[in-house]
Write a protein that holds these residues in place. Sequence first.
Motif, PDB file in Angstrom:
ATOM      1  N   ASP A  66      -0.191  74.947  49.562  1.00  0.00           N
ATOM      2  CA  ASP A  66      -1.432  75.535  48.713  1.00  0.00           C
ATOM      3  C   ASP A  66      -1.477  76.849  48.507  1.00  0.00           C
ATOM      4  O   ASP A  66      -1.408  77.666  47.505  1.00  0.00           O
ATOM      5  N   ALA A 125       5.204  70.783  46.766  1.00  0.00           N
ATOM      6  CA  ALA A 125       5.173  69.403  47.199  1.00  0.00           C
ATOM      7  C   ALA A 125       5.427  68.497  45.975  1.00  0.00           C
ATOM      8  O   ALA A 125       5.227  69.057  44.766  1.00  0.00           O
ATOM      9  N   ALA A 126       5.881  67.264  46.077  1.00  0.00           N
ATOM     10  CA  ALA A 126       6.272  66.582  45.059  1.00  0.00           C
ATOM     11  C   ALA A 126       4.989  66.139  43.996  1.00  0.00           C
ATOM     12  O   ALA A 126       5.343  65.993  42.803  1.00  0.00           O
ATOM     13  N   ASN A 127       3.906  66.260  44.487  1.00  0.00           N
ATOM     14  CA  ASN A 127       2.878  65.661  43.733  1.00  0.00           C
ATOM     15  C   ASN A 127       2.068  67.243  43.147  1.00  0.00           C
ATOM     16  O   ASN A 127       1.050  66.950  42.827  1.00  0.00           O
ATOM     17  N   ARG A 128       2.625  68.144  43.284  1.00  0.00           N
ATOM     18  CA  ARG A 128       1.968  69.428  43.035  1.00  0.00           C
ATOM     19  C   ARG A 128       2.850  70.179  41.515  1.00  0.00           C
ATOM     20  O   ARG A 128       3.938  70.129  41.682  1.00  0.00           O
ATOM     21  N   PRO A 129       2.060  70.655  40.714  1.00  0.00           N
ATOM     22  CA  PRO A 129       2.808  71.443  39.717  1.00  0.00           C
ATOM     23  C   PRO A 129       3.546  72.643  39.950  1.00  0.00           C
ATOM     24  O   PRO A 129       3.286  73.335  41.151  1.00  0.00           O
ATOM     25  N   ASP A 130       4.479  72.984  39.282  1.00  0.00           N
ATOM     26  CA  ASP A 130       5.483  73.991  39.825  1.00  0.00           C
ATOM     27  C   ASP A 130       4.939  75.134  38.957  1.00  0.00           C
ATOM     28  O   ASP A 130       5.117  75.303  37.822  1.00  0.00           O
TER      29      ASP A 130
END
Length: 231
Positions: A66, A125-130
């Motif tokens: 984060d 992480a896979a569930n976070r925007p790039d």
Amino acid sequence: MDEGVNHRDGRTERWRQHRLTRRKEFVDAAFRALDRHGPEVAMADIAREAGVAKPRLYRHFTDKADLFVAVAEHASELVWERLRPALSEPAPVRDRVRQCVQAYFAAVAEHPNVFRMVGDRRFLAANRPDPVAVGNTAMAGLIAAVFDQYLRAHDARSTGTLPWAHGLVGSVEAATRWWLVDGTLDRETIVEHVSVLVWGAMEAVLSSAGVLVDPEQPLDLDLDLDALPRL
């Protein structure tokens, strides 16, 4: 009663601003820690740089990923800040390209470890925007707007402006990652090489649409920089 509500709203806003300020301070500390320790920096190093205990960081960021997302977002903002002057002042088009490339690499060279971390993207992480993809999309939108202005000025149109723009952004990103890893070229040399790449690509794609560009012609872009996408 209303005064009490307004008082609570004021306290809520002050607390929100305080948290935003603290987050920014921690992101700045992460920049310094990355500069000092490299992309493998630990949260303890960042906390030490910020002058706080490590648990204090976790009051503002859920985890290291984060925090690194916030660092990547700030890195993108830094690039935009450096590019704005180069985009705002009229200049011959080839000079404008070089000024933009030079401004970009100045930001990268100031915080190479930050941009190594950002380019690596292992923090995602896979569930976070790039945030890197978001920044690249914004940059491609800017370049496509430049292409569109040139085409309209010559009564030409093309569906290629966005593909061309994304291709250019990807090429510069790849060259940047190579430069940060290889380390054999000084900044001025990589700026020259990438400027040739960007200018040559612009000249070629516009020529494919029937537009011949005079590299010495002043280019006064009518771009609303404040309306461009941001992170």
